[in-house]
Scaffold this motif. Sequence first.
Motif, mmCIF file in Angstrom:
data_model
loop_
_atom_site.group_PDB
_atom_site.id
_atom_site.type_symbol
_atom_site.label_atom_id
_atom_site.label_comp_id
_atom_site.label_asym_id
_atom_site.label_seq_id
_atom_site.Cartn_x
_atom_site.Cartn_y
_atom_site.Cartn_z
ATOM 1 N N GLU A 6 46.088 38.883 48.605
ATOM 2 C CA GLU A 6 47.472 38.212 49.124
ATOM 3 C C GLU A 6 46.792 36.740 49.182
ATOM 4 N N LEU A 7 46.275 36.148 48.991
ATOM 5 C CA LEU A 7 46.367 35.386 48.783
ATOM 6 C C LEU A 7 47.255 34.443 47.112
ATOM 7 N N GLY A 8 47.762 35.484 46.417
ATOM 8 C CA GLY A 8 48.059 35.655 45.477
ATOM 9 C C GLY A 8 46.513 35.225 44.236
ATOM 10 N N MET A 9 45.504 35.032 44.227
ATOM 11 C CA MET A 9 44.334 35.404 43.180
ATOM 12 C C MET A 9 44.328 36.631 42.724
ATOM 13 N N ASP A 10 44.420 36.599 41.404
ATOM 14 C CA ASP A 10 44.780 37.945 40.490
ATOM 15 C C ASP A 10 42.812 38.288 40.449
ATOM 16 N N ALA A 11 42.874 39.385 39.629
ATOM 17 C CA ALA A 11 41.537 39.773 40.211
ATOM 18 C C ALA A 11 40.095 38.526 39.316
ATOM 19 N N SER A 12 40.572 37.790 37.755
ATOM 20 C CA SER A 12 39.572 36.841 37.917
ATOM 21 C C SER A 12 39.553 36.003 38.628
ATOM 22 N N GLN A 13 40.219 35.237 39.604
ATOM 23 C CA GLN A 13 39.971 34.300 40.422
ATOM 24 C C GLN A 13 39.084 34.892 41.163
ATOM 25 N N VAL A 14 39.723 35.782 42.013
ATOM 26 C CA VAL A 14 39.044 36.736 43.001
ATOM 27 C C VAL A 14 37.430 36.540 42.484
#
Length: 80
Positions: free
Chosen positions: A43-51
């Motif tokens: 929800e903060l805008g992170m994509d799967a790689s960033q998570v």
Amino acid sequence: RVRWLKELGMDSSQVAKTITKFPQLMGISLEENLKPRVKWMKELGMDASQVATTITKFPQLMGSYSLEENLKPKVQWLKE
């Protein structure tokens, strides 16, 4: 938990590093703690790689800090 971490996009080395840094992760509730935190990160805008990268670098975020009482207010403060 390992399968779930891989489903998030983590490779085997990331999973191993995460569990080595924060073995308590294996005992944390998937439904009550882990999934809501990942949802919040997205929800903060992170994509799967960033998570996946965030969990690998800071696995304590997945259980050592209260989402509602600690993480969300700090992020909100940083946004302001």
